[in-house]
Design an enzyme around this catalytic site. Structure first.
Site, PDB file in Angstrom:
ATOM      1  N   CYS A  61      25.420  23.978 -19.573  1.00 32.82           N
ATOM      2  CA  CYS A  61      24.036  23.505 -19.580  1.00 32.82           C
ATOM      3  C   CYS A  61      23.337  23.954 -18.297  1.00 32.82           C
ATOM      4  O   CYS A  61      23.777  23.621 -17.201  1.00 32.82           O
ATOM      5  CB  CYS A  61      24.022  21.982 -19.679  1.00 32.82           C
ATOM      6  SG  CYS A  61      22.363  21.317 -19.736  1.00 32.82           S
ATOM      7  N   CYS A  72      24.078  14.875 -22.079  1.00 36.87           N
ATOM      8  CA  CYS A  72      24.464  16.151 -22.659  1.00 36.87           C
ATOM      9  C   CYS A  72      25.972  16.323 -22.462  1.00 36.87           C
ATOM     10  O   CYS A  72      26.507  16.047 -21.398  1.00 36.87           O
ATOM     11  CB  CYS A  72      23.715  17.264 -21.929  1.00 36.87           C
ATOM     12  SG  CYS A  72      24.366  18.900 -22.252  1.00 36.87           S
ATOM     13  N   GLU A 101     -11.501  -8.164   6.527  1.00 34.44           N
ATOM     14  CA  GLU A 101     -11.610  -6.736   6.857  1.00 34.44           C
ATOM     15  C   GLU A 101     -10.640  -5.951   5.971  1.00 34.44           C
ATOM     16  O   GLU A 101      -9.675  -6.522   5.454  1.00 34.44           O
ATOM     17  CB  GLU A 101     -11.247  -6.516   8.326  1.00 34.44           C
ATOM     18  CG  GLU A 101      -9.762  -6.691   8.582  1.00 34.44           C
ATOM     19  CD  GLU A 101      -9.425  -7.042  10.015  1.00 34.44           C
ATOM     20  OE1 GLU A 101      -9.350  -6.105  10.797  1.00 34.44           O
ATOM     21  OE2 GLU A 101      -9.235  -8.236  10.324  1.00 34.44           O
ATOM     22  N   ASP A 129      -4.032   1.360   4.835  1.00 34.85           N
ATOM     23  CA  ASP A 129      -2.700   1.812   4.457  1.00 34.85           C
ATOM     24  C   ASP A 129      -2.202   2.849   5.462  1.00 34.85           C
ATOM     25  O   ASP A 129      -2.317   4.054   5.250  1.00 34.85           O
ATOM     26  CB  ASP A 129      -2.770   2.426   3.050  1.00 34.85           C
ATOM     27  CG  ASP A 129      -1.511   2.116   2.269  1.00 34.85           C
ATOM     28  OD1 ASP A 129      -0.598   1.500   2.834  1.00 34.85           O
ATOM     29  OD2 ASP A 129      -1.460   2.510   1.090  1.00 34.85           O
ATOM     30  N   LYS A 189      -4.387  -8.690  -1.783  1.00 38.80           N
ATOM     31  CA  LYS A 189      -4.100  -7.348  -2.286  1.00 38.80           C
ATOM     32  C   LYS A 189      -5.003  -7.007  -3.474  1.00 38.80           C
ATOM     33  O   LYS A 189      -5.329  -7.868  -4.283  1.00 38.80           O
ATOM     34  CB  LYS A 189      -2.637  -7.259  -2.725  1.00 38.80           C
ATOM     35  CG  LYS A 189      -1.630  -7.333  -1.591  1.00 38.80           C
ATOM     36  CD  LYS A 189      -1.620  -6.060  -0.779  1.00 38.80           C
ATOM     37  CE  LYS A 189      -0.359  -5.913   0.058  1.00 38.80           C
ATOM     38  NZ  LYS A 189       0.789  -5.406  -0.640  1.00 38.80           N
ATOM     39  N   CYS A 211      20.397  23.102 -23.501  1.00 44.26           N
ATOM     40  CA  CYS A 211      21.491  23.998 -23.866  1.00 44.26           C
ATOM     41  C   CYS A 211      21.925  23.855 -25.318  1.00 44.26           C
ATOM     42  O   CYS A 211      22.777  24.617 -25.781  1.00 44.26           O
ATOM     43  CB  CYS A 211      22.693  23.784 -22.940  1.00 44.26           C
ATOM     44  SG  CYS A 211      23.548  22.228 -23.234  1.00 44.26           S
ATOM     45  N   TYR A 217      -7.265  -4.087  15.363  1.00 47.74           N
ATOM     46  CA  TYR A 217      -7.552  -5.337  14.652  1.00 47.74           C
ATOM     47  C   TYR A 217      -6.780  -6.539  15.179  1.00 47.74           C
ATOM     48  O   TYR A 217      -6.900  -7.634  14.646  1.00 47.74           O
ATOM     49  CB  TYR A 217      -7.313  -5.176  13.155  1.00 47.74           C
ATOM     50  CG  TYR A 217      -5.927  -4.653  12.778  1.00 47.74           C
ATOM     51  CD1 TYR A 217      -4.775  -5.358  13.114  1.00 47.74           C
ATOM     52  CD2 TYR A 217      -5.791  -3.445  12.091  1.00 47.74           C
ATOM     53  CE1 TYR A 217      -3.515  -4.882  12.788  1.00 47.74           C
ATOM     54  CE2 TYR A 217      -4.529  -2.947  11.754  1.00 47.74           C
ATOM     55  CZ  TYR A 217      -3.410  -3.677  12.115  1.00 47.74           C
ATOM     56  OH  TYR A 217      -2.165  -3.197  11.791  1.00 47.74           O
ATOM     57  N   CYS A 223      21.013  18.468 -26.634  1.00 44.92           N
ATOM     58  CA  CYS A 223      20.386  18.667 -25.331  1.00 44.92           C
ATOM     59  C   CYS A 223      19.309  19.738 -25.428  1.00 44.92           C
ATOM     60  O   CYS A 223      19.583  20.843 -25.903  1.00 44.92           O
ATOM     61  CB  CYS A 223      21.449  19.080 -24.325  1.00 44.92           C
ATOM     62  SG  CYS A 223      20.789  19.651 -22.756  1.00 44.92           S
ATOM     63  N   LYS A 252      -7.618  -3.847   4.557  1.00 44.36           N
ATOM     64  CA  LYS A 252      -6.220  -3.655   4.943  1.00 44.36           C
ATOM     65  C   LYS A 252      -5.925  -2.165   4.806  1.00 44.36           C
ATOM     66  O   LYS A 252      -5.873  -1.614   3.706  1.00 44.36           O
ATOM     67  CB  LYS A 252      -5.301  -4.475   4.046  1.00 44.36           C
ATOM     68  CG  LYS A 252      -3.848  -4.371   4.456  1.00 44.36           C
ATOM     69  CD  LYS A 252      -2.993  -5.362   3.684  1.00 44.36           C
ATOM     70  CE  LYS A 252      -1.592  -5.470   4.240  1.00 44.36           C
ATOM     71  NZ  LYS A 252      -0.814  -4.228   4.073  1.00 44.36           N
TER      72      LYS A 252
HETATM   73  S1  IVH Z   1      -3.184  -7.959  10.919  1.00 45.70           S
HETATM   74  C1  IVH Z   1      -0.926 -10.658  13.062  1.00 45.70           C
HETATM   75  N1  IVH Z   1      -5.086  -6.463   9.908  1.00 45.70           N
HETATM   76  O1  IVH Z   1      -0.600  -4.484   7.238  1.00 45.70           O
HETATM   77  C2  IVH Z   1      -1.030  -9.911  11.833  1.00 45.70           C
HETATM   78  N2  IVH Z   1      -2.847  -5.825   9.551  1.00 45.70           N
HETATM   79  O2  IVH Z   1       1.260  -6.000   5.642  1.00 45.70           O
HETATM   80  C3  IVH Z   1      -0.841  -8.503  12.036  1.00 45.70           C
HETATM   81  N3  IVH Z   1      -2.580  -3.754   8.313  1.00 45.70           N
HETATM   82  O3  IVH Z   1       1.785  -4.830   9.759  1.00 45.70           O
HETATM   83  C4  IVH Z   1      -1.475  -7.673  11.030  1.00 45.70           C
HETATM   84  N4  IVH Z   1      -4.701  -3.332   8.059  1.00 45.70           N
HETATM   85  O4  IVH Z   1       0.394  -2.647   9.699  1.00 45.70           O
HETATM   86  C5  IVH Z   1      -3.773  -6.653  10.058  1.00 45.70           C
HETATM   87  N5  IVH Z   1      -6.830  -5.169   9.108  1.00 45.70           N
HETATM   88  C6  IVH Z   1      -5.542  -5.373   9.255  1.00 45.70           C
HETATM   89  C7  IVH Z   1      -4.603  -4.487   8.721  1.00 45.70           C
HETATM   90  C8  IVH Z   1      -3.256  -4.751   8.889  1.00 45.70           C
HETATM   91  C9  IVH Z   1      -3.481  -2.902   7.821  1.00 45.70           C
HETATM   92  C10 IVH Z   1      -1.121  -3.588   8.179  1.00 45.70           C
HETATM   93  C11 IVH Z   1      -0.350  -3.822   9.449  1.00 45.70           C
HETATM   94  C12 IVH Z   1       0.557  -4.955   9.126  1.00 45.70           C
HETATM   95  C13 IVH Z   1       0.669  -4.845   7.646  1.00 45.70           C
HETATM   96  C14 IVH Z   1       1.091  -6.141   7.004  1.00 45.70           C
END
Ligand code: IVH
Length: 764
Positions: free
Chosen positions: A481, A475, A148, A152, A347, A460, A259, A457, A150
């Protein structure tokens, strides 16, 4: 043997080294001895803690995520070599920052975890192999994962008791977070109650985040209101959720995806996917891109699909999270210190773009540092249009890091420099600060010229110099300045310098902004320009009344008469602190002598063979030699002082100032045969004949070192009325003690210490 994914995978090679270098950790983890490793770990713990605080508690990160991760990897690499040295406060045992003070604390019943990372297919294969090995699963045995996006944002725990939301908490440091229940209640995506099918008790965890659209709207509003705008949606979400006033949270729409979970005595399913489906049924938002995958190929395909969808998603993501689907297996795999063994984050690579480096400009910082800045043909990287990037310093432009090794290497290992006209590769990792990571030499225009660091600089026109052993050029026109003038004026009026009552940093800023002052000399013409007659002008300024205006003018008047050492310190020459200023003042004693000596030294430096600048002690010249001969004055400081006076614009500004002042000569330095030479003197009790400061100055002029505490090393205690514990201690130690009258005799040179002590005893 395949390596198992660690919390912080060690060493990402040259890229990491560049980052470490840039952040002041010019370290090769493999080459450290134990002492150096311990020192490095100590610095890293402090530095990482500082960044954690800036990121989590202040929502104002100073470095981008990739650099932060690189720092953690350095820490992990050193710890891996020296496990004995792992500190109690090691960043590897901590997640995020401790909660801030303003919210009630919440202790998590189950720790809120972070995730390990993988960056490519090989690391993913290693992760999966590690899971299989841990579970003793054959290579062919089925092992399903969920995949799924991740998100931000920031993690949020929602506790439901009897199907009602009773508590919402941030992650904090993983063990303890903040109670943000009132704020969670105004987030529409979060249900206040769960339907009847849900269990009696469950803590649902997920990510609170801000959509790109809400982020843009919020920043537009912030700007319109003159408030600071947020660097990215993540910071905006954190700043909004951690508002003490929930009404403000409500004005900043946050979203949520569930999640994971914390305390949950009765789960609705036996798989990750099954629980998420139940969450969805209960009305919680679950990310629609969550998918169950049975093979690595499927995981990678879904990763690619999410990556392809990324630019169109309404929110920011920085990777894909994989979790072992079967909860029974999750339980067997368990946790490392800060991350589960059953999950990892894949990542996305930092986004890159090519563009043209149109020019290299110079920016002058508030302390006079000259920083080259890349002006780029605007290009979009990771959803942000980038047109500038810092180039740090001139070595960096030439292609070298702080350790002198190439940071951008050509085919033969040579450093690649950057030139206006070049095609460069720009990278923006997760967060705000874009970097130039490479240059395409094949596309370099024939006429492209190497960058030449400026001799003057750009703000100045003063001479700009680079000190031996320093990466930055500065400078030398400190006083005039425009980029530095605020800091210089604040320094000028500060405590150890002119110390003008009623004229602090705030007033200086105001006067400067309104054009009332531009350099120190202007302070002494304020009254003539804005004083009696025009007094109303000052009175109309915020914070000034008739009385305080008059007080300010008299405080300024008082400072027209100034000791030489305060004047020298007040000029704000680099490397010249209060004690150095005192050394200079004592050596030259009067302003005319000092300035004549500096002018002569400047001429000697200018005439010297430039090769010799690296060996300052060898530069011939009487004035330069005399300056270096002062005990406590090194070559770096000496050069800074001389360069300061060699800059004509500075000189002109100093001359204008001097014309306003009456400068008190300094006491000559104590000769080796001075009456108190080499002796340590302590003053205690009340002094009635002279002030403490005068007594101290007098003692120093007589060659003494003045200390604040009595010990066996003390040679003389001067005890005024009311002396207590110090006098007692001196008596116990059998030290020489005089009263103030005795001290006055010594100070005036009428009696020796022995004579004065005897006389004092006779008086007592
Ligand atoms: S699971 C048990 N799932 O990423 C594991 N984390 O870098 C708990 N995050 O602290 C995290 N999307 O704030 C999980 N689909 C996702 C996520 C997710 C974002 C964040 C979360 C976590 C951090 C770790």
């Amino acid at each position: 043997m395949a390596k198992v994914q660690q919390d912080d995978a060690p060493d990402r090679g040259a890229q990491d080294r560049t980052v470490w270098d840039r952040l002041g950790f010019n370290i090769d983890p493999a080459g450290l001895d134990e002492t150096a490793a311990a020192a490095a770990l100590e610095r890293l713990a402090a530095e990482i803690a500082r960044h954690d605080k800036a990121y989590h508690a202040e929502d104002a990160p100073e470095i981008d995520d990739a650099s932060y991760d690189a720092l953690r990897r350095l820490n992990a690499a050193i710890e891996a070599r020296y496990p004995r040295l792992v500190r109690a406060d090691s960043p590897s045992a901590r997640v995020g920052a401790a909660p801030s003070e303003a919210f009630a604390k919440v202790r998590h019943r189950a720790p809120m975890l972070s995730l390990g990372n993988v960056f490519d297919e090989e690391e993913l294969a290693d992760f999966i192999a590690g899971v299989r090995r841990f579970l003793s699963l054959e290579a062919e045995a089925p092992l399903a994962f969920t995949a799924e996006p991740k998100i931000d944002g920031l993690s949020l725990a929602l506790r439901y008791e009897k199907r009602r939301l009773v508590l919402a908490a941030t992650r904090g440091d993983g063990a303890e977070g903040e109670d943000v229940t009132a704020n969670a209640r105004v987030i529409e995506a979060i249900p206040q109650t769960l339907p009847s099918g849900a269990p009696d008790l469950i803590e649902i965890r997920g990510e609170a985040f801000m959509t790109r659209e809400a982020f843009a709207a919020l920043n537009a509003r912030q700007e319109a209101e003159g408030a600071k705008s947020f660097a990215n949606p993540r910071n905006a979400a954190a700043g909004s959720l951690r508002q003490l006033d929930a009404a403000i949270t409500a004005r900043r729409p946050l979203s949520f995806f569930a999640y994971a979970w914390g305390e949950a005595p009765a789960l609705p399913a036996e798989t990750q996917m099954g629980v998420l489906e139940a969450f969805k049924d209960w009305g919680l938002p679950v990310n629609p891109l969550t998918k169950r995958c049975e093979t690595v190929e499927e995981l990678l395909a879904h990763y690619a699909q999410i990556g392809a969808a990324r630019p169109e998603l309404p929110y920011e993501i920085d990777g894909v999270v994989y979790k072992v689907d079967a909860l029974a297996l999750q339980a067997r795999l368990g946790l490392r210190t800060r991350t589960p063994r059953w999950a990892t984050a894949h990542k996305f690579p930092a986004e890159q773009a090519r563009t043209i480096l149109e020019a290299i400009d110079i920016q002058v910082g508030r302390t006079g540092s000259l920083t080259p800045v890349a002006r780029l043909k605007p290009v979009s990287v990771g959803g942000v249009v980038v047109s500038n990037a810092t180039l740090h310093n001139e070595d960096y432009v030439r292609g070298y890091g702080a350790d002198g090794a190439p940071i951008r290497m050509g085919a033969n290992g040579e450093a690649k420099d950057l030139r206006p006209g070049d095609t460069v590769i720009l990278q923006r990792a997760g967060d705000v600060i874009p970097q130039i990571v490479d240059v395409d030499l094949a596309l370099r225009p024939a006429a492209a010229q190497p960058f030449t660091p400026p001799e003057v600089c750009p703000e100045c026109g003063s001479h700009a110099m680079r000190e031996e052993g320093e990466a930055v050029r500065r400078c030398t026109g400190g006083l005039i300045c425009p980029a530095q003038v605020v800091e210089r004026l604040k320094h000028f009026v500060s405590r150890g310098a002119f110390d003008i009552e009623g004229l602090g940093a705030k007033q200086v800023e105001g006067f400067l902004a309104d054009g009332w002052i531009a350099e120190p000399a202007d302070i002494f013409t304020l009254e003539a320009r804005y004083g009696p007659g025009q007094l109303q002008q000052l009175q109309h300024r915020e914070g000034f009344g008739e009385r305080s205006a008059a007080n300010l003018f008299s405080a300024i008047e008082e400072r027209r008469r100034i000791p030489l050492e305060r004047l020298i310190y007040g000029l704000g020459v680099r490397h010249v602190g209060e004690s150095s200023a005192r050394l200079l003042a004592r050596r030259y004693q009067s302003w005319p002598a000092f300035e004549a000596a500096m002018a002569q030294a400047a001429a000697e430096l200018a005439a010297a063979d430039p090769e010799l600048l690296a060996k300052p002690a060898k530069i011939p010249g009487e004035a330069w030699g005399a300056l270096l001969a002062i005990d406590g004055v090194g070559a770096v400081m000496a050069r800074a002082v001389v360069e300061f006076f060699a800059e004509p614009r500075n000189r002109a500004s100093v001359d204008r100032l001097i014309a306003m002042l009456e400068i008190e000569d300094a006491e000559p330095p104590a000769a080796a045969d001075a009456p108190l030479s080499g002796k340590t003197v302590v003053f205690t009790g009340k002094l009635e004949l002279m002030s403490r400061a005068e007594a101290k100055a007098r003692a120093e002029a007589l060659g003494a070192k003045v200390s604040g505490s009595v010990s066996a090393q003390t040679d003389l205690l001067v005890a005024g009325p009311g002396a207590g514990s110090k006098l007692k201690k001196a008596a116990e130690l059998g030290l020489a003690v005089v009263d103030e009258a005795g001290w006055a005799e010594i100070a005036a040179g009428r009696e020796s210490v022995d004579e004065a002590v005897a006389a004092a005893q006779a008086r007592a």
